[in-house]
Design an enzyme around this catalytic site. Structure first.
Site, PDB file in Angstrom:
ATOM      1  N   ASP A 415       0.843  -1.196   0.000  1.00  0.00           N
ATOM      2  CA  ASP A 415       0.000   0.000   0.000  1.00  0.00           C
ATOM      3  C   ASP A 415       0.885   1.255   0.000  1.00  0.00           C
ATOM      4  OD1 ASP A 415      -2.248   1.692   0.311  1.00  0.00           O
ATOM      5  OD2 ASP A 415      -3.301   0.159   1.440  1.00  0.00           O
ATOM      6  N   ASP A 528      -5.734   3.257  -6.699  1.00  0.00           N
ATOM      7  CA  ASP A 528      -6.714   3.582  -5.662  1.00  0.00           C
ATOM      8  C   ASP A 528      -7.032   5.075  -5.789  1.00  0.00           C
ATOM      9  OD1 ASP A 528      -8.305   3.359  -3.436  1.00  0.00           O
ATOM     10  OD2 ASP A 528      -6.687   2.961  -2.028  1.00  0.00           O
ATOM     11  N   ASP A 603     -13.477   0.439   0.564  1.00  0.00           N
ATOM     12  CA  ASP A 603     -13.133   0.358   1.980  1.00  0.00           C
ATOM     13  C   ASP A 603     -14.313  -0.106   2.823  1.00  0.00           C
ATOM     14  OD1 ASP A 603     -10.764   1.222   1.041  1.00  0.00           O
ATOM     15  OD2 ASP A 603     -10.989   3.301   1.708  1.00  0.00           O
TER      16      ASP A 603
END
Lengths: 928, 427
Positions: A415, A528, A603
């Site tokens: 990430d 993202d 999410d």
């Protein structure tokens, strides 16, 4: 990863002393209610155009067709419409498209300036078919839609369109008079207004709020073009079930919206989203499917601006008893669903897909926007992600953990923290000092990695990517012409204008191995925050008056995420010289995003309801072409109970994109951290996934060829069985596996509906046979995952589960032949190299496996294709068989040999031992 | 069947050379000599679990016949199977059957990849060399560590006695002071009652020189003969607010406006102020300090320093390690902190308890209730103690947010038991 964490942002803005930070922290923890802050997102009432349009009630349309303006060529019909209130004229275009579709376009006849038409979504300009005039009078026109007794009736006053087949109305447009077209105009307080005001109608003079400026919270939208909304209604006679228009955290069957907000389509980064409501989420696909037992149709509303969809139904709210009473008394009106689309700008460009079967609709939609990209086989395996794996040592130890516990995986993910200060395309020089070595270590285990690359670019004159984008003028501009800047992970960030082809080409070139340093072939990408997420923007996204060349962000908003993934996937293809298939995961998406990779549901949270909703969310995406869908296994926010985590693995293992992910603030949850018993449960289900990879891969190939969803609702296969129409706690993978995951805490059993009269289903774990068209109660324990194989199908598996999918390339197949009541079965076997585009050059094996008359045979389905495999047929398991006296294998060269077999009389399972034939060859096995 | 991870420690140490003589001419791939007897060539093979008899040709024929996987020790056919790496020159071990011919070299003798595209080299000899060197190193470390530990135990015992003595002394002083304070109070009350003038300063106590030194030593954590601001801050607090650390200014004030103070100055200034202060107020304050020293000392002596007080010497020590942009400080039995290059210091936990597994109770320490975290909870640190010749912080990680793990090396973590186990597991 992802969501906006308001507290972090606020913190980050305090660069000064510690004191305010502490105070803020306290404030946060005290008010720490756990839910989306709905006040951050607009309701229809707070979105000026939606409010204006929704104020319009059904009634007589002010629009009239000017039949004398009609022009009919071989490929299209054009006709002017006039609004009798303001005399503004529209131009209607009507096309008959190949494959039983009708396209209706409506634009202003003479707009003040061009209105935005969505580019790059259709794969090609759709092929048309001739239209012919059947009859015409002063009331209207009747056109023939090709050969099948299909007609379009254009009524002149008021204007409406009815699409008929025989005596049946399939769909009506503007039958409720909700066609609306806010024509572009000069602002009234300008000079030109004064000049033209004498002719302006009364309605126009009425002051309506939010036409020229709109404020939401502290954000103002300057709206230099004024009002530009469009709207149209569709009536669907006989229809009680509509689906699609993702992304919403809602049931599969869409609900009526009369008593609340319409479903909203506007790509947004919603922090801690709530379930079962029509709020917009990360992606938008403006496609709706309407289904009734006799027919499935679809509406594709090609518009990338903020869009709202209202659904109403004349049977909604009626009880089953009420419906029955109607039926008995014969007083029933035909059930009907009415749908209304409202968009903020652009034109009306709608594709009406007329089915008639669900699969026809999928292929019709695929012919417009393309099919699911065919991913590398490894991407269909298991993905291990976390925000964040901290450094190379961490990556190595997690990798080793999988080996130690003998759990397969294919990709480990990094990430945002892996970068140098959230500068994408870079590595943290301490924590990831030698990324190539790390990638090589993974490569040595035949494993891969995904690193995140978000589209917000840190404004930092020492950052190469930023400097290049700025120097090339590639950033999106703000309304005043400067580079648009917003706040995101790196702090102040610019947003590249991905709507520009030259920008996308440049972006793609940044993935070259010599540009993106420290990368190797086994590094893939995750996009993202590409809604785009702008922490300090209105509704956490970009200002609508930001500028993309000739267009406003308002026009292109829902397209942005698609373009980011498109350019990234292109970069991956280019870096390998066009040889290797890309793998890119995106959070934001639009119609057509299926062509570029995978999508996940953003999410979510570690809650049972989030596990449940992952099924309808991915089913809805599959229906509109995006098959490669999954939810964060375990839930992103919060920490799952062990039971929830295990159940989520069991569910995720049977969904197309299978990735565990966790928020930075949650404790570790690698599969082996919950005691040996749970490690074993998770290991078992991940291994089930890997044994089924040949079937999954074949489903991906099928989706790539046909556009059919991989994970599909039952009604797609059983369109005439109303019991399936609203099911969204179970689903099919392809047409042969039915999965009813356990999604209830403490469950002791589930009730699964097994569809199909005269069908049988086999429990894949026990081989027990069950009849179709029944609701079956299945007792469950923690190890249970109710999965059934359809009688009449053949499923190939690889039973030697290894460390990663690549390790299993040369392994042999076991064929599971499940016989139906006619004692036949069919299946396919697809094999290729698993990672290149060579399948496009016909380098693959595609075989049909069929069982009939006691003979199982493998025949070539693609005689023009060629590929060789080392894989062979290890075992054949026939479910629902009887005991033979002799089993003979015959190979292509005519040689015959006897096969040993084993028969389990209690479950009627016949296992044929080691046929040993190459999986790519012709052969048959005879039971005598 | 259990799949044994390659590093299972209960394998016998059998130097692979012994194996040589046993290797059969007709090799059954993937078995150890102890299993040879099951694979003696006959017409048929009985699955080891006794469940089934199969023709012997079906042993290692790349098809799994036995439920227990015993017929395919040398192939990847059985899901529950395992393959024996002989690893001549290194350590033999089992791998799961799924790693046979998967294109990845697992056995150092390359025996698992007999039919794959992987080009595996026999690396056993080198590995063995390295392993032996490593084990020897470990043994040396252990021997040395154990010796050092013995010294530290001896020192620990002394230190323990010293601390106990100090405690007794301080208790005495405290009692004296208490008495005096009470006397003074009663005198003051009397004075008040008699409406006399302000009370006179209390007289200095007798025989307090030893306690002066004792208190000084107590304050002087690093034993460099002078008290610094840090040390005052670490040891001195107000009784009514023990949790609050004195500010730097307060500490400096106590040190007479300076940043450090030696024993002599201490005796004539701070100690004087503390005990012989001219005013009642100050005197009461000094009393307060003393009680804090006392409770501090009592608390410290209440901690479990191991069966031989071997961990006692760690008390009042601090160990630092810089990891990327942070400096971590472990002060055993006290606290763990993290300081960023920007300078802000964050508590990663205060001493909690020993939390080792039953077999190695003193193998792990936990520090809890550090600075709070975003999503609730507070920072905590788990310190694993490993045997080494030096006492030092070796690594710090934060696998999950706010949960730190440290590797702390010290001779006192060396254990004779470990020595024996070490040989088995490492060879």
């Amino acid at each position: 990863m992802g969501g906006v964490k308001r507290s972090i942002i606020k913190m980050a803005t305090f660069t000064g002393s510690m004191a305010p930070v502490l105070v803020l922290w306290l404030a946060m923890s005290l008010s720490g209610t756990w839910a989306v802050d709905k006040g951050n997102f607009k309701t229809c009432d707070q979105s000026a155009f939606c409010k204006r349009q929704r104020a319009l009630k059904p009634g007589d349309s002010p629009y009239r067709a000017l039949l004398e303006t009609m022009e009919l060529t071989n490929t299209r019909l054009t006709l002017q419409l006039i609004n009798d209130n303001n005399k503004v004229r529209l131009l209607l275009e009507l096309y008959r498209l190949q494959g039983n579709m009708t396209r209706v376009k409506i634009n202003e006849l003479k707009p003040l300036k061009p209105r935005f038409e969505v580019p790059d979504v259709l794969i090609t300009e759709p092929s048309t078919e001739p239209l012919s005039l059947l009859s015409q009078d002063e009331n209207g026109v009747v056109l023939s839609l090709g050969t099948e007794s299909q007609r379009v009736i254009i009524s002149a006053r008021p204007f409406r369109l009815d699409i008929m087949e025989g005596p049946e109305v399939l769909m009506s447009l503007n039958s409720r008079g909700l066609l609306a077209f806010e024509h572009l105009r000069m602002r009234k307080d300008t000079f030109s207004y004064k000049v033209t005001s004498t002719v302006a109608s009364k309605e126009e003079e009425e002051k309506v709020d939010g036409m020229w400026e709109e404020t939401f919270k502290s954000h103002s939208d300057s709206k230099p073009n004024g009002p530009s909304a469009i709207s149209l209604d569709f009536s669907l006679p006989g229809v009680e079930h509509v689906y699609g228009i993702p992304e919403h955290a809602d049931t599969l069957r869409l609900k009526t919206t009369d008593n609340g907000d319409p479903y909203r389509l506007y790509n947004l980064d919603v922090f801690q989203y709530e379930l079962y409501n029509p709020m917009a989420l990360y992606g938008a696909v403006p496609v709706m499917l309407a289904h009734k037992a006799q027919r499935t149709t679809g509406i594709f509303w090609l518009n990338a601006a903020e869009t709202w969809v209202d659904i109403s139904s004349n049977t909604a709210g009626k009880t089953v008893f009420g419906k029955m009473l109607d039926y008995v008394q014969g007083s029933s009106e035909t059930p009907q669903t009415d749908v209304r689309w409202i968009s903020e700008s652009g034109i009306i460009d709608v594709f009406i897909m007329l089915g008639p079967t669900p699969k026809d609709v999928f292929s019709q939609y695929a012919s417009l926007t393309g099919t699911q990209s065919f991913p590398p086989l490894a991407a269909v395996g298991y993905h291990q992600c976390r925000w964040n794996y901290n450094d190379q040592e961490d990556v190595a130890s997690v990798d080793a953990g999988f080996d130690e516990h003998d759990i397969p995986y294919d990709y480990i993910w990094l990430d945002i923290e892996h970068t140098d200060g959230k500068r994408y395309f870079t590595w943290d020089s301490h924590k990831f000092a030698s990324p190539k070595e790390m990638l090589q270590a993974l490569e040595d285990k035949k494993r891969k990695m995904v690193a995140i690359v978000d589209p917000h670019i840190k404004v930092d004159s020492n950052y190469k990517i930023h400097n290049e984008i700025r120097n090339k003028g590639f950033y999106i501009k703000n309304k005043d012409g400067g580079d648009y800047e917003g706040w995101c992970w790196p702090g102040s960030a610019g947003y590249p204008d991905f709507t520009r082809p030259d920008m996308r080409a440049w972006w793609a070139s940044m993935f070259a191995y010599d540009q993106y340093e420290g990368t190797a072939e086994n590094l893939y990408t995750w996009n993202d925050m590409n809604e785009p997420s702008v922490f300090n923007g209105p509704e956490v996204t970009m200002h609508k008056d930001a500028v993309h060349g000739a267009w406003e962000h308002r026009d292109v908003h829902n397209l942005y995420g698609l373009y980011v993934q498109m350019a990234t996937a292109e970069g991956q293809i280019q870096r390998s010289g066009g040889v290797e298939r890309p793998f890119v995961l995106t959070r934001a998406f639009f119609a057509g995003s299926q062509r570029y990779g995978a999508v996940w549901t953003g999410d979510n949270a570690a809650e049972w309801d989030h596990l449940k909703v992952s099924i309808p969310m991915c089913l809805s995406l599959g229906l509109v072409g995006i098959s490669f869908c999954g939810a964060d296994v375990g839930g992103f926010f919060k920490s799952p109970s062990t039971e929830l985590l295990v159940r989520w693995y069991q569910t995720g293992a049977y969904q197309p994109f299978f990735r565990a992910h966790a928020h930075l603030d949650t404790p570790r949850r690698e599969p082996w951290l919950f005691g040996p018993e749970n490690t074993a449960l998770i290991r078992d289900v991940v291994r089930q996934r890997y044994t089924l990879l040949p079937y999954w891969y074949q489903q991906f190939y099928h989706a790539y060829r046909t556009g059919e969803p991989i994970m599909r609702p039952l009604w797609v296969e059983y369109p005439q069985d109303p019991a399936t129409f609203a099911l969204d706690d179970e689903f099919l993978i392809g047409k042969d596996l039915l999965v009813h995951p356990v999604t209830e805490e403490g469950a002791r059993g589930v009730t699964a509906y097994l569809p199909g009269k005269d069908q049988v289903w086999f429990d894949v774990h026990t081989f027990q046979k069950h009849n179709g068209a029944q609701s079956l109660y299945i007792p469950v324990t923690m190890s249970s995952i109710p999965v059934f194989q359809r009688g009449g199908s053949i499923i190939p598996r690889k039973m030697r589960v290894r460390r990663s999918s690549s390790c299993m390339t040369h392994d042999p197949y076991t064929l599971y032949v499940a016989l139906n009541l006619q004692r036949t079965a069919e299946g396919e076997l697809y094999i290729d190299d698993g990672h290149t585009f060579n399948y496009e050059k016909k380098e693959f094996i595609h075989r049909r496996l069929s069982f009939a008359k006691n003979m199982l045979s493998s025949v070539n389905l693609a005689t023009d294709a060629e590929f060789s495999t080392g894989s062979w047929i290890e075992r054949i398991v026939i479910l629902g068989a009887s005991k033979p006296s002799k089993v003979t294998l015959k190979t292509a060269d005519g040689q015959e040999s006897q096969l040993e077999f084993d028969f389990d009389a209690s479950m009627s399972v016949l296992t044929l031992r080691k046929p040993g034939v190459n999986a790519g060859l012709d052969w048959n096995v005879m039971l005598q | 069947f259990i799949i044994l991870p390659p590093d299972m420690h209960f394998h016998m140490i059998i130097v692979a050379v012994f194996w040589f003589g046993f290797v059969d001419s007709r090799k059954i791939r993937g078995i150890s000599s102890s299993y040879k007897r099951f694979f003696r060539e006959r017409k048929s093979f009985l699955c080891i679990d006794g469940s089934k008899i199969i023709p012997f040709e079906q042993v290692n024929d790349d098809y799994c016949d036995c439920e227990d996987g015993s017929d395919e020790p040398g192939t990847s056919a059985c899901p529950q199977g395992r393959f024996y790496c002989t690893n001549l020159g290194f350590r033999p071990h089992y791998i799961p059957s799924s790693r046979v011919n998967d294109g990845i070299c697992d056995c150092c003798d390359a025996s698992d990849e007999y039919n794959s595209h992987a080009h595996c080299q026999n690396a056993c000899w080198n590995l063995g060399q390295r392993e032996r060197a490593y084990v020897e190193g470990q043994m040396r470390t252990l021997d040395e560590g154990l010796q050092l530990k013995q010294q530290l135990i001896e020192e620990g015992v002394l230190l323990w006695r010293e601390k106990q003595a100090q405690l007794r002394e301080l208790q005495q002083v405290a009692e004296d002071l208490q008495t005096k304070l009470e006397e003074r109070r009663s005198r003051k009350q009397e004075a008040d009652r008699l409406k006399e003038q302000t009370p006179r300063p209390p007289e200095a106590g007798d025989g307090q020189n030893s306690t002066v030194t004792g208190t000084f030593k107590l304050l002087d954590s690093n034993k460099d003969g002078s008290i610094t601001v840090d040390e005052v801050q670490a040891k001195v607090a107000l009784v009514h607010d023990e949790e609050r650390v004195l500010s730097e200014d307060e500490a400096v004030a106590l040190l007479g406006g300076d940043h450090q103070m030696d024993l002599t100055t201490f005796q004539h200034t701070l100690w004087d102020i503390l005990t012989n202060g001219g005013r009642v107020k100050v005197s009461a304050l000094s009393n307060t300090f003393l009680f804090v020293f006392l409770s501090d000392l009592r608390e410290k002596l209440a901690i479990d320093y191991g069966p031989d007080w071997e961990f006692l010497f760690l008390n009042s020590q601090c160990y630092k390690l810089k990891v990327y942009e942070y400096t971590y400080t472990l002060c055993p039995f006290n606290q763990v902190t993290q300081q960023s290059t920007a300078g802000t210091e964050v508590s990663l936990g205060r001493w909690g308890m020993w939390e080792g597994p039953p077999k190695n109770q003193y193998g792990r320490m936990v520090y809890e209730n550090g600075e709070p975290c975003w999503q609730g909870g507070s920072r905590s640190t788990t310190v694993t103690l490993t045997c080494g010749t030096e006492t030092a912080l070796r690594s710090v990680k934060e696998p999950s947010k706010c949960q730190y793990i440290m590797d702390f090396q010290t001779p006192v973590a060396c254990q004779p038991v470990l020595k024996q186990r070490g040989i088995h597991s490492e060879l």
